[in-house]
Design an enzyme around this catalytic site. Structure first.
Site, PDB file in Angstrom:
ATOM      1  N   GLY A 157       0.594  -1.233   0.021  1.00  0.00           N
ATOM      2  CA  GLY A 157      -0.011   0.094  -0.138  1.00  0.00           C
ATOM      3  C   GLY A 157       0.768   1.366   0.024  1.00  0.00           C
ATOM      4  O   GLY A 157       1.934   1.345  -0.451  1.00  0.00           O
ATOM      5  N   SER A 158       0.437   2.142   0.916  1.00  0.00           N
ATOM      6  CA  SER A 158       1.108   3.610   0.741  1.00  0.00           C
ATOM      7  C   SER A 158       2.521   3.623   1.110  1.00  0.00           C
ATOM      8  O   SER A 158       3.126   4.685   0.802  1.00  0.00           O
ATOM      9  CB  SER A 158       0.208   4.623   1.514  1.00  0.00           C
ATOM     10  OG  SER A 158      -1.137   4.615   0.843  1.00  0.00           O
TER      11      SER A 158
END
Length: 650
Positions: A274-275
């Protein structure tokens, strides 16, 4: 008749003593001579401070000679009854061995002293004891996944016990024993002595390992998560100071737990980051000069489409500065920047940072991860990779990649073995720099952005009073039955501290939290904070913000003259670069500069910056005009206070 009888006896004797001589000698030796294997003693495993994590002790094993056993069922029942744990199936297996045709059979390996005494008291004919080596882990679950475990045959079956088995195991010895008709030992002779194995010294810190495991377990239970991993790494060398996984197990009784609990998730389990993977996208964009930290990025109201596929942000952002794309963790902003990079350049940096590669040679079974072939990276897939989806990484890979940002752009090989000690000789494991990922200037710019993530972005729960921290949160939906779940997430946080002279890189990954939300900032960041606080205290690393002044001792030396200090003057940024080039032994005036400009100037001087706040430089230490000497770091206080036209602070 007497003559014929005499001739027959003589013929039989000649046949037995001449023609059957070798056969009978072999049978006699088989009955009277026995070769026993003397087990080698495995070497110790110790932490970086010499604390013992694994060692070997002597233990008795129970064996029997089936040819001397008359009542196999009775002997099996008697031995089984004297053991602490012996099921009916174990007793039946024991009885089957005693009914065999051989002369040696193990009944129970490596029993406890109490069990040994109870079996000895039975005084069973044909049952004896053989001393073997047994592996013991005094700290039980501590670093279980790192150490691994050892089987009954003294061979390593997991972790470092398996990876370094050939060095730690040593060499077995051989003992020749002669017995009489009643199996009483007459004499013994050592054919080959057993040799002890080498000692492994790890990079692991015993206390930091304890802290990581304690806080990880608390975090997993508090968030009612399925599992979790945490890694503490020295970003300047690649040494792993702690590696924790939960659930865990006791390697002394490894057979009583499921295979799932024995798996080292930090190097074997893949997850979509993810981020946190936006660090790679941002590094590539800054290094390739595709964008600057202050450049605007249109985030499309938090929505972007690729055919029938729709990607949304958590919040509907309009136009954000690139710094705020990371601070607010905008997926749309990261996608827009990834599109500017293109598949070839983004894939190059994915490879530079070590993803898709097995990096840690100390771990067997390390998962190399999953990354895209740039030739097959279409627009939709490029969007996914830019925001940390459709890539599979391990926690160790992510910690290694972020460590390269922390140390200024060098990717170090992650290691957990510090030295091998054999026969009193120490063989140190050298730190290995694999490659340069980004320039020092890019690393400094990215560090400044990551500081803002903690200061005012998605990771405020990771703040530690007195320290600047650089980090990034990650929240990714999990694939369940080939579809992204709306209820199962991986929450993570990775960061380094102190941000401007980092001593530790720490990553925390929590699988499927179900109590306090599922975002990396609310689930993983608080665990990071607790681990980091205790680690900094243990290592004696003092605050970097408003740090107490050092204790100075006056020196009375008439021959020593005070160093002249020049008065500072307001220097415009354009003129400042020229000043730095011509007078690099004096601290320049950084007042009024942006954080980016100040870091660039300090980098040219070979210094690092420790910053508090955001905006422009309002205060600095050392003061402008002071001789630098051996000073390595400058402390800058930033703020948004307006400046006069000349550029000097009010």
């Amino acid at each position: 008749m007497f003559g014929l009888w005499t001739v027959g006896i003589e013929a039989r004797l000649v046949y037995m003593q001449v023609f059957q001589y070798n056969n009978f000698i072999a049978r006699a030796q088989k009955q009277q001579m026995r070769t026993i294997t003397a087990p080698a003693k495995r070497g110790e495993i110790v932490d970086r401070g010499g604390r013992v994590l694994a060692y070997s002790v002597d233990a008795e094993s129970i064996f029997a000679d089936p040819s001397e056993i008359e009542d196999a069922g009775g002997v099996a029942a008697a031995v089984c009854g004297a053991l602490d744990e012996c099921s009916p199936a174990d007793r039946q297996a024991m009885e089957k061995k005693l009914r065999g045709s051989g002369q040696f059979a193990y009944l129970q390996r490596k029993v406890s002293p109490d069990e040994e005494q109870r079996v000895r008291a039975l005084k069973l004919k044909g049952v004896g004891f053989l001393k073997e080596s047994r592996r013991y882990y005094p700290n039980k679950e501590l670093a279980a996944h790192v150490l691994g475990y050892v089987g009954l045959d003294n061979a390593g079956l997991g972790g470092l016990e398996s990876a370094y088995d050939s060095q730690v195991r040593g060499r077995e010895g051989r003992l020749l024993v002669q017995t009489d008709a009643r199996q009483q030992r007459l004499f013994s002779q050592v054919e080959r002595p057993a040799t002890a194995g080498a000692t492994l010294e790890l990079t692991v810190d015993h206390y930091l390992q304890f802290v990581a495991e304690r806080e990880l377990r608390a975090g997993v239970e508090e968030n009612r998560a399925a599992s979790g991993s945490a890694v503490i790494m020295d970003p300047n060398t690649g040494e792993i100071l702690a590696m924790a996984n939960y659930p865990t197990f006791n390697p002394n009784t490894f057979g009583s737990v499921r295979d799932d609990a024995r798996r080292n998730r930090a190097v074997q389990d893949l997850y979509e980051p993810g981020s946190t993977f936006k660090i790679v996208t941002a590094s590539a964009a800054l290094e390739e000069h595709v964008i600057k930290p202050e450049d605007p990025v249109e985030c499309g109201g938090g929505r972007i489409t690729f055919g029938s596929r729709v990607i949304r942000d958590t919040h509907a952002y309009g136009t954000l500065a690139f710094t705020d794309v990371l601070v607010k963790s905008s997926n749309i902003g990261a996608i827009k920047v990834g599109m500017r990079l293109g598949p070839e350049r983004l894939s190059e940096y994915v490879s530079r940072f070590g993803f898709g590669q097995a990096l840690a040679p100390d771990f067997r079974g390390e998962n190399a991860g999953i990354v895209w072939n740039p030739a097959r990276l279409d627009t939709s897939a490029l969007a996914s990779v830019s925001m940390g989806y459709q890539v599979g990484v391990t926690p160790v890979q992510m910690a290694t990649a972020v460590s390269s940002v922390a140390n200024g752009g060098t990717l170090y090989e992650p290691r957990i073995v510090r030295a091998v000690i054999k026969d009193g000789t120490r063989f140190d494991v050298e730190h290995k720099a694999l490659r340069r990922t980004i320039s020092e200037e890019t690393a400094a710019e990215l560090t400044t952005i990551m500081e803002q993530v903690v200061e005012r972005g998605t990771a405020t729960a990771a703040k530690i009073a007195g320290f600047t921290i650089a980090g990034k949160t990650g929240t990714a939906q999990k694939l369940v039955d080939h579809h992204y779940s709306r209820s199962e997430y991986n929450a993570s946080f990775v960061g380094f501290v102190p941000s401007r002279k980092p001593a530790l890189t720490i990553i925390v990954v929590i699988d499927s939290p179900h109590a306090n939300g599922y975002y990396g900032g609310t689930v993983a960041a608080p665990i990071f904070k607790r681990i980091a606080e205790e680690s900094l205290r243990h290592l004696g690393i003092g605050p970097t913000i408003n740090a107490p002044p050092p204790v100075l001792v006056a020196r009375n030396d008439d021959a020593m003259e005070a160093q002249p200090v020049r008065a500072s003057a307001a220097i415009a940024p354009a003129a400042l670069l020229a000043t730095v080039e011509t007078d690099a032994d004096v601290m320049p005036d950084l007042h009024g500069m942006s954080a980016r400009e100040a870091v660039r100037v300090l980098t040219k001087l070979g210094m690092t910056a420790r910053m508090a706040g955001d905006g422009f430089v309002l205060d600095q230490s050392p003061a402008a005009g002071v001789g630098l000497g051996s000073t390595e770091a400058a402390v800058l206080k930033l703020g948004r206070r307006p400046l006069p036209a000349g550029g000097a602070p009010q």
